[in-house]
Design a protein around this motif. Sequence first.
Motif, PDB file in Angstrom:
ATOM      1  N   GLN A   1     -38.527  68.211  25.839  1.00  0.00           N
ATOM      2  CA  GLN A   1     -39.166  67.367  26.850  1.00  0.00           C
ATOM      3  C   GLN A   1     -40.317  66.566  26.247  1.00  0.00           C
ATOM      4  O   GLN A   1     -40.511  65.408  26.601  1.00  0.00           O
ATOM      5  CB  GLN A   1     -39.650  68.212  28.020  1.00  0.00           C
ATOM      6  N   GLU A   2     -41.042  67.161  25.346  1.00  0.00           N
ATOM      7  CA  GLU A   2     -42.130  66.438  24.678  1.00  0.00           C
ATOM      8  C   GLU A   2     -41.579  65.295  23.828  1.00  0.00           C
ATOM      9  O   GLU A   2     -42.128  64.196  23.828  1.00  0.00           O
ATOM     10  CB  GLU A   2     -42.949  67.396  23.804  1.00  0.00           C
ATOM     11  N   THR A   3     -40.489  65.560  23.111  1.00  0.00           N
ATOM     12  CA  THR A   3     -39.850  64.516  22.292  1.00  0.00           C
ATOM     13  C   THR A   3     -39.396  63.362  23.172  1.00  0.00           C
ATOM     14  O   THR A   3     -39.625  62.184  22.858  1.00  0.00           O
ATOM     15  CB  THR A   3     -38.643  65.106  21.525  1.00  0.00           C
ATOM     16  N   VAL A   4     -38.763  63.698  24.290  1.00  0.00           N
ATOM     17  CA  VAL A   4     -38.267  62.667  25.212  1.00  0.00           C
ATOM     18  C   VAL A   4     -39.429  61.883  25.812  1.00  0.00           C
ATOM     19  O   VAL A   4     -39.371  60.649  25.902  1.00  0.00           O
ATOM     20  CB  VAL A   4     -37.383  63.299  26.300  1.00  0.00           C
ATOM     21  N   GLN A   5     -40.489  62.563  26.202  1.00  0.00           N
ATOM     22  CA  GLN A   5     -41.630  61.866  26.791  1.00  0.00           C
ATOM     23  C   GLN A   5     -42.272  60.906  25.796  1.00  0.00           C
ATOM     24  O   GLN A   5     -42.618  59.779  26.138  1.00  0.00           O
ATOM     25  CB  GLN A   5     -42.679  62.861  27.319  1.00  0.00           C
ATOM     26  N   ARG A   6     -42.398  61.358  24.546  1.00  0.00           N
ATOM     27  CA  ARG A   6     -42.945  60.471  23.503  1.00  0.00           C
ATOM     28  C   ARG A   6     -42.058  59.249  23.310  1.00  0.00           C
ATOM     29  O   ARG A   6     -42.538  58.125  23.176  1.00  0.00           O
ATOM     30  CB  ARG A   6     -43.078  61.233  22.171  1.00  0.00           C
ATOM     31  N   LEU A   7     -40.749  59.488  23.293  1.00  0.00           N
ATOM     32  CA  LEU A   7     -39.787  58.395  23.125  1.00  0.00           C
ATOM     33  C   LEU A   7     -39.896  57.393  24.270  1.00  0.00           C
ATOM     34  O   LEU A   7     -39.933  56.178  24.053  1.00  0.00           O
ATOM     35  CB  LEU A   7     -38.372  58.959  23.040  1.00  0.00           C
ATOM     36  N   LEU A   8     -39.967  57.898  25.499  1.00  0.00           N
ATOM     37  CA  LEU A   8     -40.087  57.004  26.653  1.00  0.00           C
ATOM     38  C   LEU A   8     -41.410  56.249  26.642  1.00  0.00           C
ATOM     39  O   LEU A   8     -41.460  55.074  27.021  1.00  0.00           O
ATOM     40  CB  LEU A   8     -39.928  57.785  27.954  1.00  0.00           C
ATOM     41  N   ASP A   9     -42.472  56.904  26.193  1.00  0.00           N
ATOM     42  CA  ASP A   9     -43.766  56.229  26.102  1.00  0.00           C
ATOM     43  C   ASP A   9     -43.740  55.115  25.068  1.00  0.00           C
ATOM     44  O   ASP A   9     -44.329  54.043  25.268  1.00  0.00           O
ATOM     45  CB  ASP A   9     -44.876  57.234  25.745  1.00  0.00           C
ATOM     46  N   ASP A  10     -43.032  55.344  23.956  1.00  0.00           N
ATOM     47  CA  ASP A  10     -42.999  54.366  22.858  1.00  0.00           C
ATOM     48  C   ASP A  10     -41.940  53.282  23.039  1.00  0.00           C
ATOM     49  O   ASP A  10     -42.189  52.117  22.759  1.00  0.00           O
ATOM     50  CB  ASP A  10     -42.745  55.077  21.520  1.00  0.00           C
ATOM     51  N   GLU A  11     -40.744  53.673  23.467  1.00  0.00           N
ATOM     52  CA  GLU A  11     -39.591  52.750  23.493  1.00  0.00           C
ATOM     53  C   GLU A  11     -38.901  52.710  24.842  1.00  0.00           C
ATOM     54  O   GLU A  11     -37.760  52.263  24.924  1.00  0.00           O
ATOM     55  CB  GLU A  11     -38.553  53.190  22.438  1.00  0.00           C
ATOM     56  N   GLY A  12     -39.563  53.143  25.886  1.00  0.00           N
ATOM     57  CA  GLY A  12     -38.884  53.420  27.131  1.00  0.00           C
ATOM     58  C   GLY A  12     -38.652  52.286  28.095  1.00  0.00           C
ATOM     59  O   GLY A  12     -38.855  52.458  29.291  1.00  0.00           O
ATOM     60  N   SER A  13     -38.214  51.151  27.628  1.00  0.00           N
ATOM     61  CA  SER A  13     -37.806  50.116  28.582  1.00  0.00           C
ATOM     62  C   SER A  13     -36.353  49.757  28.297  1.00  0.00           C
ATOM     63  O   SER A  13     -35.906  49.783  27.155  1.00  0.00           O
ATOM     64  CB  SER A  13     -38.703  48.881  28.505  1.00  0.00           C
ATOM     65  N   THR A  14     -35.628  49.457  29.330  1.00  0.00           N
ATOM     66  CA  THR A  14     -34.228  49.073  29.158  1.00  0.00           C
ATOM     67  C   THR A  14     -34.159  47.678  28.547  1.00  0.00           C
ATOM     68  O   THR A  14     -35.129  46.911  28.574  1.00  0.00           O
ATOM     69  CB  THR A  14     -33.494  49.080  30.508  1.00  0.00           C
ATOM     70  N   LEU A  15     -33.005  47.343  28.029  1.00  0.00           N
ATOM     71  CA  LEU A  15     -32.803  45.989  27.502  1.00  0.00           C
ATOM     72  C   LEU A  15     -32.875  44.971  28.634  1.00  0.00           C
ATOM     73  O   LEU A  15     -33.393  43.870  28.447  1.00  0.00           O
ATOM     74  CB  LEU A  15     -31.469  45.906  26.767  1.00  0.00           C
ATOM     75  N   ALA A  16     -32.372  45.349  29.806  1.00  0.00           N
ATOM     76  CA  ALA A  16     -32.450  44.447  30.959  1.00  0.00           C
ATOM     77  C   ALA A  16     -33.901  44.125  31.282  1.00  0.00           C
ATOM     78  O   ALA A  16     -34.253  42.958  31.492  1.00  0.00           O
ATOM     79  CB  ALA A  16     -31.754  45.069  32.163  1.00  0.00           C
ATOM     80  N   ALA A  17     -34.754  45.141  31.309  1.00  0.00           N
ATOM     81  CA  ALA A  17     -36.172  44.911  31.599  1.00  0.00           C
ATOM     82  C   ALA A  17     -36.797  44.006  30.543  1.00  0.00           C
ATOM     83  O   ALA A  17     -37.585  43.111  30.867  1.00  0.00           O
ATOM     84  CB  ALA A  17     -36.915  46.238  31.688  1.00  0.00           C
ATOM     85  N   ARG A  18     -36.439  44.214  29.294  1.00  0.00           N
ATOM     86  CA  ARG A  18     -36.982  43.370  28.213  1.00  0.00           C
ATOM     87  C   ARG A  18     -36.554  41.913  28.380  1.00  0.00           C
ATOM     88  O   ARG A  18     -37.261  41.002  27.968  1.00  0.00           O
ATOM     89  CB  ARG A  18     -36.529  43.892  26.852  1.00  0.00           C
ATOM     90  N   ALA A  19     -35.377  41.724  28.997  1.00  0.00           N
ATOM     91  CA  ALA A  19     -34.872  40.366  29.223  1.00  0.00           C
ATOM     92  C   ALA A  19     -35.370  39.773  30.537  1.00  0.00           C
ATOM     93  O   ALA A  19     -34.949  38.689  30.934  1.00  0.00           O
ATOM     94  CB  ALA A  19     -33.348  40.372  29.202  1.00  0.00           C
ATOM     95  N   GLY A  20     -36.261  40.494  31.224  1.00  0.00           N
ATOM     96  CA  GLY A  20     -36.814  39.991  32.474  1.00  0.00           C
ATOM     97  C   GLY A  20     -35.887  40.157  33.660  1.00  0.00           C
ATOM     98  O   GLY A  20     -36.041  39.485  34.682  1.00  0.00           O
TER      99      GLY A  20
ATOM    100  N   ARG B   1     -29.186  63.174  18.366  1.00  0.00           N
ATOM    101  CA  ARG B   1     -29.028  64.052  17.198  1.00  0.00           C
ATOM    102  C   ARG B   1     -30.110  63.781  16.163  1.00  0.00           C
ATOM    103  O   ARG B   1     -30.682  64.708  15.580  1.00  0.00           O
ATOM    104  CB  ARG B   1     -27.641  63.848  16.575  1.00  0.00           C
ATOM    105  N   LYS B   2     -30.411  62.513  15.956  1.00  0.00           N
ATOM    106  CA  LYS B   2     -31.424  62.131  14.968  1.00  0.00           C
ATOM    107  C   LYS B   2     -32.794  62.721  15.321  1.00  0.00           C
ATOM    108  O   LYS B   2     -33.577  63.075  14.440  1.00  0.00           O
ATOM    109  CB  LYS B   2     -31.502  60.606  14.886  1.00  0.00           C
ATOM    110  N   LEU B   3     -33.072  62.835  16.620  1.00  0.00           N
ATOM    111  CA  LEU B   3     -34.361  63.369  17.070  1.00  0.00           C
ATOM    112  C   LEU B   3     -34.336  64.889  17.277  1.00  0.00           C
ATOM    113  O   LEU B   3     -35.316  65.470  17.732  1.00  0.00           O
ATOM    114  CB  LEU B   3     -34.772  62.688  18.377  1.00  0.00           C
ATOM    115  N   GLY B   4     -33.201  65.510  16.942  1.00  0.00           N
ATOM    116  CA  GLY B   4     -33.105  66.953  17.084  1.00  0.00           C
ATOM    117  C   GLY B   4     -32.842  67.408  18.511  1.00  0.00           C
ATOM    118  O   GLY B   4     -33.054  68.576  18.844  1.00  0.00           O
ATOM    119  N   LEU B   5     -32.361  66.510  19.361  1.00  0.00           N
ATOM    120  CA  LEU B   5     -32.028  66.849  20.745  1.00  0.00           C
ATOM    121  C   LEU B   5     -30.542  67.190  20.836  1.00  0.00           C
ATOM    122  O   LEU B   5     -29.758  66.747  19.996  1.00  0.00           O
ATOM    123  CB  LEU B   5     -32.340  65.664  21.670  1.00  0.00           C
TER     124      LEU B   5
END
Length: 198
Positions: free
Chosen positions: A4-23, A167-171
Amino acid sequence: MRAQETVQRLLDDEGSTLAARAGINLENKPAPLYRLLVLVTLLSARIKADLAVSAARELAEFGTAQKMCDATWQQRVDALDRGHYVRYDESTSTALGKGAQLLIDRYHGDLRRMRAKADGDLDVLRELLTEVPRIGPVGADVFCREVQLVWPEIRPFFDEKALAGARKLGLRADADALAELVEGHDLARLATALAMTS
């Protein structure tokens, strides 16, 4: 707890969808769903995701299948060029025009009709998506990864690229196990973040 900590860090750092990035404010309505399909079409070429996102923003003025179909080939090329999507601009303009026409002819321009035709069957939905010019199995996966935000019947959807990121993140590389780590509305964000990690 570590997962859960790994996932939370990931969402904090990279957690937007591609759709959101495209507006794209993704909703279960024809225009935002169509704009997502356009983004997926752009991502289906061998091009960096940020260029596809930029071009999708420029193409927002043609935000329905009918508007895309009504736009001239040159207008679509010009929008792609403004988004710096220049390597494949001409072939992509053609593909966007043909894709828009296909959606109008088969689904009256409304991807919710494609959803209804799939009737909750993910394999059928993926097959129908690949009938759109330029979209292959990987593009269909990207669409499903993003659209699970508003089409709950396909949740949890983690394609092979997202599972590779897990897998890369050990999940655990298992859709149900990953889904237990977030709320339902965060599944698309997590799947996209994992895919970007792989």
